[in-house]
Design an enzyme around this catalytic site. Structure first.
Site, PDB file in Angstrom:
ATOM      1  N   CYS A   1       0.816  -1.219   0.000  1.00 52.33           N
ATOM      2  CA  CYS A   1       0.000   0.000   0.000  1.00 52.33           C
ATOM      3  C   CYS A   1       0.850   1.270   0.000  1.00 52.33           C
ATOM      4  CB  CYS A   1      -0.904  -0.019   1.233  1.00 52.33           C
ATOM      5  SG  CYS A   1      -1.832   1.514   1.488  1.00 52.33           S
TER       6      CYS A   1
ATOM      7  N   TYR B   1      -5.464   5.609  -9.083  1.00 49.97           N
ATOM      8  CA  TYR B   1      -6.600   4.774  -8.694  1.00 49.97           C
ATOM      9  C   TYR B   1      -7.863   5.172  -9.455  1.00 49.97           C
ATOM     10  CZ  TYR B   1      -4.051   2.592  -4.854  1.00 49.97           C
ATOM     11  OH  TYR B   1      -3.153   1.857  -4.119  1.00 49.97           O
TER      12      TYR B   1
END
Length: 346
Positions: free
Chosen positions: A45, A183
């Protein structure tokens, strides 16, 4: 951070739910206390990665212990969960400090009726087993300001007062047009939203290329919070965002300044030694099954390219400032990821 793959059309992130602050005096939140808090991360992440980098640069590895989740989330009742497994050094599937298998358990310890998403990074109070904060945007700032008494000698000031306005403005642009734009492009469910996201992304990368062509770091002559916020996206770009998220107008390796900057920081203690490309690739390609139904994991590019000379010393500046020093050299973050004390420096 978790992403809801079922969202229609454009990606919209909800505010972070747990935002208790850890402060030097404890007012309005909880007090700074060595050994009390446990940082839960996924090495895949980018939002968690910025906290890992900050923790390492400031020498807080013994003060704040670390728990690493499995890169491939476990699907429970149709929802992906961050869990502890043998993969991350927990043979019984339980974090040895918190005694939990899934991070959601710490969220429910804080709020038993919580039904929202579970994200990393998460700071957990080991005294109660409850999550304190998943506010990735402010965790790094608080580590730099509120935890000063526990910083290592020679730790850099990542958020110097005279540069804060410039850092904040640049960080907002980086979040909107780079960190989150990859994203938004990858999870777009309509062409117009993909087009908008990928256009903003590459306009910003072009601007950053120009900025970094004449300076070694984003703001000032040393590393700052701005660099910590940009770099985790850059180091993942060619490996996952370029292909998996369709951010394929150019690779970072095709930008001379951005590619040199990425290699420069990769070779700086605190950056490259907190990267795990195996976790990164397997998480993105295996968990995002709406994007990659086959769950086949791509191999490239070769991480050895990040060790090639970058020549950016010629631009001047020093990563840790004139009076700062690098953190002690260590071989790998993942040597003993579930041990409740920091791994000794090699």
């Amino acid at each position: 951070m978790n992403v809801d793959q079922s969202q229609p059309r454009d990606l919209v992130r909800a505010p972070q739910h747990f935002r208790i602050r850890i402060t030097a005096d404890g007012r309005g939140g909880l007090p700074v206390e060595a050994g009390r808090y446990r940082l839960v991360v996924s090495l895949a992440c980018p939002w968690a990665h910025r906290v890992l980098i900050t923790r390492r640069l400031l020498g807080l590895e013994e003060a704040i212990t670390l728990a690493v989740t499995d890169p491939v989330q476990e699907r429970v009742d149709g929802e992906y969960q961050w869990v502890f497994t043998e993969e991350t050094g927990c043979p019984d599937g339980l974090d040895p400090v918190l005694g939990i298998h899934a991070l959601r358990e710490a969220y429910l310890a804080a709020e038993p009726d919580y039904t929202g998403g579970v994200s990393v990074p998460a700071l957990v109070d080991t005294a109660t087993g409850a999550v304190v904060s998943n506010d990735f945007a402010n965790l790094t700032l608080d580590l730099g300001s509120q935890w000063r008494a526990l910083h290592r000698p020679g730790a850099p000031d990542l958020y110097p007062e005279p540069l804060r306005e410039e850092i904040d403005a640049l960080a907002d642009e980086i979040y909107r047009d780079v960190n989150n734009a990859v994203y938004r492009a990858g999870f777009a469910r309509a062409q117009e939203f993909y087009d908008r996201a990928v256009t903003a992304l590459f306009h910003r990368l072009d601007a950053l290329e120009e900025r970094l062509s004449t300076r070694r770091y984003l703001v000032g002559d040393q590393l700052t919070e701005a660099d910590v916020r940009l770099w985790p996206t850059l180091v993942r770009f060619d490996a996952v965002y370029h292909g998996h998220f369709k951010c394929n107008i150019r690779k970072i390796s095709e930008y001379p300044a951005l590619w040199g900057y990425t290699r420069d920081l990769f070779q700086t203690p605190g950056f490259g030694d907190t990267v795990d490309f195996d976790h990164i690739r397997r998480h993105y390609y295996q968990v995002h099954d709406m994007i990659n139904p086959s769950r086949i994991v791509a191999h490239g590019p070769d991480p050895a390219l990040l060790f090639t000379p970058h020549g950016r010393e010629a631009l001047g500046g020093s990563p840790f400032g004139p009076a700062g020093t690098p953190p002690a050299v260590r071989r790998s973050l993942r040597m003993h990821p579930c041990v409740p004390v920091a791994v000794p420096a090699e």
